[in-house]
Design a protein around this motif. Structure first.
Motif, PDB file in Angstrom:
ATOM      1  N   LYS A 390       0.461  -1.333   0.129  1.00 48.55           N
ATOM      2  CA  LYS A 390       0.036   0.644  -0.023  1.00 48.55           C
ATOM      3  C   LYS A 390       1.073   1.297   0.038  1.00 48.55           C
ATOM      4  N   PHE A 391       1.945   0.889   1.129  1.00 43.25           N
ATOM      5  CA  PHE A 391       2.930   2.549   0.904  1.00 43.25           C
ATOM      6  C   PHE A 391       3.486   2.784  -0.723  1.00 43.25           C
ATOM      7  N   GLU A 392       4.104   1.232  -1.096  1.00 42.35           N
ATOM      8  CA  GLU A 392       4.884   1.587  -2.625  1.00 42.35           C
ATOM      9  C   GLU A 392       3.708   2.027  -2.892  1.00 42.35           C
ATOM     10  N   GLU A 393       2.240   1.825  -3.403  1.00 42.90           N
ATOM     11  CA  GLU A 393       2.185   2.654  -4.313  1.00 42.90           C
ATOM     12  C   GLU A 393       0.861   3.448  -4.598  1.00 42.90           C
ATOM     13  N   LYS A 394       1.405   4.784  -2.628  1.00 45.71           N
ATOM     14  CA  LYS A 394       0.972   5.531  -2.706  1.00 45.71           C
ATOM     15  C   LYS A 394       2.126   6.489  -2.630  1.00 45.71           C
ATOM     16  N   LEU A 395       3.688   5.732  -2.798  1.00 45.79           N
ATOM     17  CA  LEU A 395       4.588   6.929  -3.094  1.00 45.79           C
ATOM     18  C   LEU A 395       4.651   7.110  -3.824  1.00 45.79           C
ATOM     19  N   TYR A 396       3.996   5.935  -4.979  1.00 45.11           N
ATOM     20  CA  TYR A 396       4.399   6.177  -6.764  1.00 45.11           C
ATOM     21  C   TYR A 396       2.987   7.251  -7.274  1.00 45.11           C
ATOM     22  N   GLU A 397       1.880   6.778  -6.531  1.00 43.62           N
ATOM     23  CA  GLU A 397       0.763   8.041  -6.966  1.00 43.62           C
ATOM     24  C   GLU A 397       1.273   9.386  -6.259  1.00 43.62           C
ATOM     25  N   ASN A 402       3.874  14.580  -9.458  1.00 42.41           N
ATOM     26  CA  ASN A 402       5.196  15.580  -9.225  1.00 42.41           C
ATOM     27  C   ASN A 402       6.130  15.425 -10.097  1.00 42.41           C
ATOM     28  N   LYS A 403       6.555  13.950 -11.320  1.00 39.53           N
ATOM     29  CA  LYS A 403       7.217  14.266 -11.855  1.00 39.53           C
ATOM     30  C   LYS A 403       7.608  15.307 -12.455  1.00 39.53           C
ATOM     31  N   ASN A 404       8.308  15.391 -12.559  1.00 40.06           N
ATOM     32  CA  ASN A 404       8.901  16.261 -13.807  1.00 40.06           C
ATOM     33  C   ASN A 404      10.563  15.673 -14.689  1.00 40.06           C
ATOM     34  N   ASN A 405      10.574  16.739 -16.038  1.00 38.26           N
ATOM     35  CA  ASN A 405      12.316  16.649 -16.287  1.00 38.26           C
ATOM     36  C   ASN A 405      13.833  15.758 -15.453  1.00 38.26           C
ATOM     37  N   SER A 406      13.326  17.012 -14.514  1.00 39.26           N
ATOM     38  CA  SER A 406      14.596  16.974 -13.738  1.00 39.26           C
ATOM     39  C   SER A 406      14.094  15.571 -12.579  1.00 39.26           C
ATOM     40  N   LYS A 407      14.991  14.912 -12.293  1.00 40.78           N
ATOM     41  CA  LYS A 407      14.629  14.345 -10.815  1.00 40.78           C
ATOM     42  C   LYS A 407      14.734  15.090  -9.561  1.00 40.78           C
ATOM     43  N   ILE A 408      15.507  16.485  -9.454  1.00 43.25           N
ATOM     44  CA  ILE A 408      15.841  16.790  -8.379  1.00 43.25           C
ATOM     45  C   ILE A 408      14.407  17.277  -7.909  1.00 43.25           C
ATOM     46  N   LYS A 409      13.524  18.612  -9.090  1.00 39.65           N
ATOM     47  CA  LYS A 409      12.761  18.896  -8.964  1.00 39.65           C
ATOM     48  C   LYS A 409      11.541  18.306  -8.559  1.00 39.65           C
ATOM     49  N   THR A 410      11.686  17.321  -9.274  1.00 39.29           N
ATOM     50  CA  THR A 410      10.990  15.753  -8.324  1.00 39.29           C
ATOM     51  C   THR A 410      10.921  15.534  -7.470  1.00 39.29           C
ATOM     52  N   ALA A 411      12.088  15.205  -6.766  1.00 36.64           N
ATOM     53  CA  ALA A 411      12.429  15.285  -5.250  1.00 36.64           C
ATOM     54  C   ALA A 411      11.775  15.885  -4.484  1.00 36.64           C
ATOM     55  N   MET A 412      11.625  17.624  -5.334  1.00 38.41           N
ATOM     56  CA  MET A 412      11.502  18.815  -4.256  1.00 38.41           C
ATOM     57  C   MET A 412      10.126  19.069  -4.012  1.00 38.41           C
ATOM     58  N   LYS A 413       9.635  18.392  -5.334  1.00 39.44           N
ATOM     59  CA  LYS A 413       7.788  18.480  -4.860  1.00 39.44           C
ATOM     60  C   LYS A 413       7.269  17.236  -4.085  1.00 39.44           C
ATOM     61  N   MET A 414       7.666  16.249  -4.182  1.00 40.90           N
ATOM     62  CA  MET A 414       7.706  15.304  -2.994  1.00 40.90           C
ATOM     63  C   MET A 414       7.662  16.239  -1.708  1.00 40.90           C
ATOM     64  N   ASP A 415       8.538  16.608  -1.370  1.00 42.23           N
ATOM     65  CA  ASP A 415       9.381  16.813  -0.161  1.00 42.23           C
ATOM     66  C   ASP A 415       8.487  17.360   0.586  1.00 42.23           C
ATOM     67  N   ILE A 416       7.249  18.743  -0.453  1.00 42.80           N
ATOM     68  CA  ILE A 416       6.337  19.486  -0.174  1.00 42.80           C
ATOM     69  C   ILE A 416       4.981  18.457   0.318  1.00 42.80           C
ATOM     70  N   ARG A 417       5.015  16.738  -0.174  1.00 48.11           N
ATOM     71  CA  ARG A 417       4.209  16.212   0.499  1.00 48.11           C
ATOM     72  C   ARG A 417       4.502  15.148   2.004  1.00 48.11           C
ATOM     73  N   GLY A 418       5.472  15.286   2.009  1.00 48.78           N
ATOM     74  CA  GLY A 418       6.176  15.154   3.166  1.00 48.78           C
ATOM     75  C   GLY A 418       7.256  15.487   3.868  1.00 48.78           C
ATOM     76  N   PHE A 419       8.505  15.868   3.302  1.00 50.10           N
ATOM     77  CA  PHE A 419      10.171  15.516   4.270  1.00 50.10           C
ATOM     78  C   PHE A 419       9.054  17.250   4.784  1.00 50.10           C
ATOM     79  N   LEU A 420       9.407  17.674   4.262  1.00 50.82           N
ATOM     80  CA  LEU A 420       8.947  19.465   4.314  1.00 50.82           C
ATOM     81  C   LEU A 420       8.149  19.819   5.462  1.00 50.82           C
ATOM     82  N   SER A 421       6.696  19.335   4.900  1.00 52.60           N
ATOM     83  CA  SER A 421       5.360  18.927   5.919  1.00 52.60           C
ATOM     84  C   SER A 421       5.170  18.351   7.080  1.00 52.60           C
ATOM     85  N   HIS A 422       6.639  17.625   7.438  1.00 51.59           N
ATOM     86  CA  HIS A 422       6.766  17.122   8.557  1.00 51.59           C
ATOM     87  C   HIS A 422       7.627  17.982   9.400  1.00 51.59           C
TER      88      HIS A 422
END
Length: 555
Positions: A390-397, A402-422
């Motif tokens: 379930k977590f793998e599916e959630k993470l992939y969603e 948030n996927k982007n041409n740049s992996k760094i930008k994708t990671a930064m966008k993912m952090d809004i939902r997770g690491f930065l949020s916490h």
């Protein structure tokens, strides 16, 4: 706060930094006669006139509920980056909805705590926090950053739907990014109460200090240097003093003295963190944040500025470099391990690097950098393995959105939902324990859009991170004070864990009943590897201690 005709009501927590601009517009366009000088009344009148389409124009940190009596609608709204928390509980039949800035408020209205979500164990072990909108409790969620929840009472049961009102986009600005940074800092200085700054001596807080040294007072933390060194961190304290001297600024110093000199005090402090944070979030910096917030309050401050959020917005984490240059590093990784195996700082993170290099797919490999546990350990720890899928599916969603041409930008966008949020959650709840308002001028929606619009090379290189901020700071400080390893407000955990000893740690975990959901044999192995095999499992053991305390309070 009610409108004059009582048709509209606003319940609001936060600050709207551009409220003066909005106020002038409301006066000139609609001839609004304001009764107060507050941003609360401006926000209410702005919502009455512009509604949902106007939400994206709000600059600030906020959580609010807006009730329109005539249309029988309530809007629950959270700021663009999710600086302020906003929880809601929705009963299974959708006939009851409760909301609050804290889970305690919801539990009080509900008369009990919601049951623990079974998925929480896999996600907690894999991340150390729960990705929004989930909270670790059933039927209990957070309004996501840049979203609003609409409750329409024209339907029975009420129609409840979450919508996105802001998503970071690529923009071009006529003004230089550096000018935007300085103007954002200036915008955050509006206050009718004493305002100060948490100063660490790092790039982020040094930029704020250099821009505000005439108007606010900085507060710096002095930690136990022996414990800092033992944990493998560097100390920013001495650098902070040098920077302040260079800028000719007087520092307010506070001693970072913990009460937990005895092992029991340390365990009590973990339980205290559980009470403050409420969610399953393994972030012991809560203790530091609460302590320095209380010290700031004692010194007469009501509002404090912080550099928090700049790492996510401007590309400040080493893991962003790893994403960009990982393919090269992977070739040399087997030869690097022997050189870092005995480093107090790096040997706790070797497992994370191994996970990163061996993971499949971007979402999984990036996530692996946020946990000290290997995939095998997580699998062995879990009694119920269903949460992993379930977590793998959630993470992939989250990744897909948030996927982007740049992996760094994708990671930064993912952090809004997770690491930065916490991070925001820990900072907000711990500072509010001292009734202290924490502002983050380097973390705004506009600044995030501007950094996302830059080429990756202008965010970080193989030698430097936060290139934009570094370049700006070099205009005020010499290179020797700017370029060094950042420490931050990390409370050293190694000595706390070691002083507890293996028997006390295991007894505490078993007493809290964690064996109901995690395999005690794997927990014993992690503890024994730490104390008898020379493997530094400090972070793993802390996460197990915390989740056992959280489970005991919520089961």
């Amino acid at each position: 706060y009610f409108s004059k005709n009582k048709e509209f009501c606003l319940i609001y927590n936060g600050e709207i930094y551009n409220y003066q601009i909005l106020r002038k517009e409301l006066i000139s366009k609609f001839n609004i006669k304001f009764r107060t000088n507050s941003d609360t009344e401006v926000l209410l009148e702005f919502l009455i006139k512009y509604g949902v389409p106007g939400l994206k124009r709000l600059e600030g940190m906020f959580a609010f509920a807006f009730f329109d009596k005539s249309s029988r609608r309530i809007l629950l709204v959270r700021d663009k980056l999710g600086i302020k928390p906003l929880y809601y509980y929705l009963s299974r039949d959708k006939k009851e909805i409760l909301w609050s800035s804290e889970l305690k408020g919801i539990w009080s209205m509900l008369g009990k705590k919601a049951p623990i979500d079974d998925q929480v164990w896999a996600e907690y072990l894999s991340a150390g926090f729960i990705y929004e909108p989930d909270t670790g409790y059933k039927n209990t969620f957070k309004v996501q950053a840049g979203h609003y929840l609409e409750i329409n009472f024209n339907n029975n049961p009420p129609l409840i739907k979450e919508n996105e009102y802001w998503r970071p986009k690529i923009i071009r600005s006529k003004k230089k990014l550096e000018q935007k940074i300085l103007s954002s800092i200036n915008d955050h200085l509006v206050s009718d109460v004493p305002i100060g700054q948490f100063f660490s001596g790092g790039i982020d807080s040094s930029i704020i200090l250099s821009a505000t040294k005439e108007s606010i007072a900085p507060l710096i933390v002095r930690a136990n240097q022996q414990e800092v060194k033992k944990a493998g961190f560097t100390s920013d304290y001495e650098y902070g003093k040098k920077i302040a001297n260079f800028l000719d600024v007087s520092l307010n110093e506070v001693e970072l003295a913990y009460k937990e000199n005895e092992p029991n005090e340390f365990l009590n402090s973990i339980e205290h963190v559980v009470d403050i944070i409420e969610e399953p979030i393994a972030d012991y910096t809560t203790i530091v944040s609460e302590l320095i917030s209380k010290k700031a309050k004692e010194k007469g401050f009501t509002v404090m500025l912080s550099g928090m959020g700049a790492d996510e917005i401007f590309g400040g984490y080493p893991r962003y470099q790893l994403i960009k240059y990982g393919a090269i590093l992977k070739l040399f990784w087997p030869f690097i391990i022997p050189f870092i195996r005995n480093s107090p700082y790096f040997k706790k993170k070797i497992e994370r690097f191994n996970n990163f290099f061996n993971s499949k797919g971007f979402a999984e490999s990036y996530q692996s950098l946020l946990t000290p546990f290997s995939k095998k350990e997580i699998f062995n720890l879990l009694k119920n393995k269903n949460g992993l899928k379930k977590f793998e599916e959630k993470l992939y969603e989250i990744y897909k959105k948030n996927k982007n041409n740049s992996k760094i930008k994708t990671a930064m966008k993912m952090d809004i939902r997770g690491f930065l949020s916490h991070n925001f959650l820990v900072a907000d709840k711990s500072s509010m324990q001292a009734s202290l308002e924490l502002r983050v001028p380097l973390a705004t929606g506009e600044l995030f859009e501007l950094t996302l619009s830059l080429p990756d090379r202008k965010l970080l290189t193989i030698f430097h991170r936060k290139v934009v901020l570094r370049r700006l700071l070099l205009k005020s400080l010499p290179k020797s004070l700017v370029d060094r390893r950042k420490a931050g407000f990390h409370p050293p955990l190694d000595s706390k864990i070691n002083d507890l000893g293996p028997e006390k740690i295991l007894f505490y975990i078993e007493k809290n009943g964690l064996k109901d959901v995690l395999n005690i044999s794997e927990i014993k192995k992690i503890i024994n590897d730490h104390f008898y095999k020379g493997i530094n499992n400090t972070f793993k053991i802390y996460r197990l201690l915390f989740i056992s305390a959280w489970y005991a309070k919520n089961k």
